[in-house]
Design a protein around this motif. Structure first.
Motif, mmCIF file in Angstrom:
data_model
loop_
_atom_site.group_PDB
_atom_site.id
_atom_site.type_symbol
_atom_site.label_atom_id
_atom_site.label_comp_id
_atom_site.label_asym_id
_atom_site.label_seq_id
_atom_site.Cartn_x
_atom_site.Cartn_y
_atom_site.Cartn_z
ATOM 1 N N THR A 1 -2.103 -6.923 -6.805
ATOM 2 C CA THR A 1 -3.522 -7.143 -7.050
ATOM 3 C C THR A 1 -4.295 -6.834 -5.770
ATOM 4 N N GLY A 2 -5.609 -6.929 -5.846
ATOM 5 C CA GLY A 2 -6.444 -6.628 -4.691
ATOM 6 C C GLY A 2 -6.079 -7.455 -3.475
ATOM 7 N N GLY A 3 -5.901 -6.793 -2.323
ATOM 8 C CA GLY A 3 -5.565 -7.491 -1.084
ATOM 9 C C GLY A 3 -4.095 -7.824 -0.948
ATOM 10 N N GLN A 4 -3.293 -7.468 -1.959
ATOM 11 C CA GLN A 4 -1.857 -7.749 -1.936
ATOM 12 C C GLN A 4 -1.076 -6.440 -1.823
ATOM 13 N N ALA A 5 0.193 -6.552 -1.469
ATOM 14 C CA ALA A 5 1.057 -5.380 -1.356
ATOM 15 C C ALA A 5 2.476 -5.782 -1.729
ATOM 16 N N LEU A 6 3.305 -4.790 -2.041
ATOM 17 C CA LEU A 6 4.707 -5.027 -2.393
ATOM 18 C C LEU A 6 5.602 -4.572 -1.257
ATOM 19 N N ALA A 7 6.645 -5.360 -1.024
ATOM 20 C CA ALA A 7 7.653 -4.988 -0.030
ATOM 21 C C ALA A 7 9.024 -5.166 -0.650
ATOM 22 N N ALA A 8 9.930 -4.239 -0.357
ATOM 23 C CA ALA A 8 11.284 -4.296 -0.890
ATOM 24 C C ALA A 8 12.226 -4.805 0.200
ATOM 25 N N VAL B 1 8.962 -8.212 -3.370
ATOM 26 C CA VAL B 1 8.084 -9.364 -3.237
ATOM 27 C C VAL B 1 6.645 -8.904 -3.073
ATOM 28 N N GLN B 2 5.730 -9.719 -3.552
ATOM 29 C CA GLN B 2 4.302 -9.445 -3.385
ATOM 30 C C GLN B 2 3.748 -10.423 -2.361
ATOM 31 N N LEU B 3 3.079 -9.892 -1.356
ATOM 32 C CA LEU B 3 2.463 -10.720 -0.316
ATOM 33 C C LEU B 3 1.201 -10.029 0.178
ATOM 34 N N THR B 4 0.544 -10.608 1.153
ATOM 35 C CA THR B 4 -0.688 -9.983 1.643
ATOM 36 C C THR B 4 -0.360 -8.653 2.306
ATOM 37 N N GLU B 5 -1.356 -7.787 2.414
ATOM 38 C CA GLU B 5 -1.136 -6.456 2.993
ATOM 39 C C GLU B 5 -0.647 -6.566 4.433
ATOM 40 N N ALA B 6 -1.239 -7.469 5.208
ATOM 41 C CA ALA B 6 -0.823 -7.624 6.604
ATOM 42 C C ALA B 6 0.622 -8.113 6.673
ATOM 43 N N ALA B 7 0.968 -9.090 5.848
ATOM 44 C CA ALA B 7 2.326 -9.615 5.849
ATOM 45 C C ALA B 7 3.323 -8.568 5.401
ATOM 46 N N ALA B 8 2.932 -7.745 4.412
ATOM 47 C CA ALA B 8 3.827 -6.698 3.911
ATOM 48 C C ALA B 8 4.151 -5.698 5.017
#
Length: 237
Positions: A140-147, A208-215
């Motif tokens: 979603t907006g402001g979020q990002a996915l990381a593997a 996992v889905q987390l904030t863009e900065a955290a990703a």
């Protein structure tokens, strides 16, 4: 010789008194009283019967109305994750009384969703909506996915799509990459979107889905230096 004859009126006879023990058994007042009492006792039973009939009729009407409002819709027969292609085995049919404004997919839409990818991760029993299938609805907006490529022991085996987790940085041994410099161990809150174990692979890929900065920070950590801690679904970290 003369004979004196005395005539008594009926009112002088003891049998005429109401307190006399010689009252015949066929007198009506006692029978009349018993008959009246019986009628009074039958009235409540009659009213109770009428009420029971009305209650049964009302219940039948309500059941009929509810059955007419129910419709067959599509639900998930098992857990699915975002991007997973739906099969007939993933679906089941349920009947619900849909509330006004509730958007669900009818059972007749099964042929239109089979073979399409899931737009989000859902648990077994969840009702399908038009937004559940198609292009991925995450991030979603402001979020990002990381593997995350994790080995056994780096994540709980109970982790599944939708679980709330903390991604924890695990410092490496001396002389190896230590990840982002920090005085404290970095922890990133996230939500699992999928868990995949590729064939012939020792690592399990957890998205996992987390904030863009955290990703971005998580993606910069060398492989093998991240672990997952599963959190309660009731909130808190």
């Amino acid at each position: 010789m003369s004979t004196n004859t005395t005539t008594r009126s009926d009112t002088d006879h003891p049998a005429a008194t109401t307190d006399s023990p010689w009252i015949s058994d066929d007198r009506k007042p006692p029978a009349t009283r018993l008959h009246t009492t019986g009628r009074r006792r039958s009235v409540p039973h009659l009213l109770l019967g009428v009420l029971l009939v009305l209650a049964c009729a009302g219940g039948f009407v309500l059941i009929s109305l509810n059955s007419h409002d129910r419709e067959a819709v599509l639900a998930l027969a098992r857990d699915v994750s975002v991007g997973q292609v739906l099969t007939t085995q993933d679906l089941r049919q349920v009947e619900i009384a849909a509330a006004p404004g509730m958007t669900v997919l009818g059972a007749d839409h099964a042929v239109t969703v089979v073979g399409r990818p899931m737009a989000t991760s859902l648990s077994a029993g969840a009702l399908l909506t038009p937004d559940s299938v198609g292009g991925a609805a995450v991030p979603t907006g402001g979020q990002a996915l990381a593997a995350l490529a994790l080995k056994a022991g780096q994540f709980p085996p109970e982790v599944a799509a939708g679980a709330r987790v903390s991604v924890v940085f695990v410092p490496g041994q001396t002389g190896t990459a230590t990840g982002p410099p920090s005085d404290t161990v970095p922890v990133w809150p996230a939500v699992v979107t999928s868990v995949t174990t590729p064939a012939n692979e020792q690592a399990t890929v957890v998205s996992v889905q987390l904030t863009e900065a955290a990703a971005r920070q998580v993606a910069a950590v060398p492989a093998g230096q991240l672990s997952i801690v599963m959190l309660s679904t009731r909130g808190g970290r």
